[in-house]
Scaffold this active site. Sequence first.
Site, PDB file in Angstrom:
ATOM      1  N   HIS A  96     -17.467  -8.946 -52.998  1.00 15.34           N
ATOM      2  CA  HIS A  96     -16.190  -9.708 -53.912  1.00 15.34           C
ATOM      3  C   HIS A  96     -15.617  -8.512 -54.770  1.00 15.34           C
ATOM      4  O   HIS A  96     -16.006  -7.693 -54.998  1.00 15.34           O
ATOM      5  CB  HIS A  96     -16.752 -10.859 -54.424  1.00 15.34           C
ATOM      6  N   ILE A  97     -14.703  -8.890 -54.531  1.00 20.42           N
ATOM      7  CA  ILE A  97     -13.791  -7.821 -55.454  1.00 20.42           C
ATOM      8  C   ILE A  97     -12.584  -8.429 -56.369  1.00 20.42           C
ATOM      9  O   ILE A  97     -11.337  -9.758 -55.772  1.00 20.42           O
ATOM     10  CB  ILE A  97     -12.030  -7.671 -54.040  1.00 20.42           C
TER      11      ILE A  97
END
Lengths: 124, 124
Positions: A96-97
């Site tokens: 996840h960014i």
Amino acid sequence: MAKDCVFCNYPSRKIILENKLAFAIYDRYPVNQGHMLLIPQRHFPDVFSATDEEVLALNSLTREVRDYLQGKYNPDGFNIGINLGKVAGQTIFHLHIHIIPRYLGDVKNPRGGIRNFKENIVRY
Amino acid sequence: MAKDCVFCNYPSRKIILENKLAFAIYDRYPVNQGHMLLIPQRHFPDVFSATDEEVLALNSLTREVRDYLQGKYNPDGFNIGINLGKVAGQTIFHLHIHIIPRYLGDVKNPRGGIRNFKENIVRY
């Protein structure tokens, strides 16, 4: 898909933007107003494991998220960040960014940005 | 190419890894041992302005940098981060992606990772 992964089982009604290979949601514990996460549809832990198609899908979604957040909150900048590995702060092992909108005056001295994560933690 | 940009005029002898569209150097003010920057060859300020080819070249170089750092310093994780805009801490307006190796014990409580950048700055 991983049975016990929160992102593999994320409720679709909470997805803000999406394409075939990636989706975007609000972070449950936002650092700033509009803090979002970009997440590949496929379960894998780190950005090094993404295919070219997934990299481009994430990048395309990043632009959409930027436009969405700009329209909704009108931030003055962004930090984008990824934690890879438990010692780097990763707690969910599905990539996840973080996209964190920044606002003029939200910290006293913004110089350094994500560079400050360590120096300051050490002060605990 | 921008005449006064430090990255457009970076000495080639200091470039650690490179491909046609991107290069990697050591950060001048490292947060941790092995802190590097990934930089597109073309001058533009933010990741939203990268072409698909540039995105894939940066991604490919990210893997090479990971392998290089893993071989040299054997870190236990990484933070990857980008500061976009002055209020987000950006000081050089030629895109650069921070790759910061992390080591077991380098901070007391690693949970949160780049998420901590703000909470802690506020304590100054």
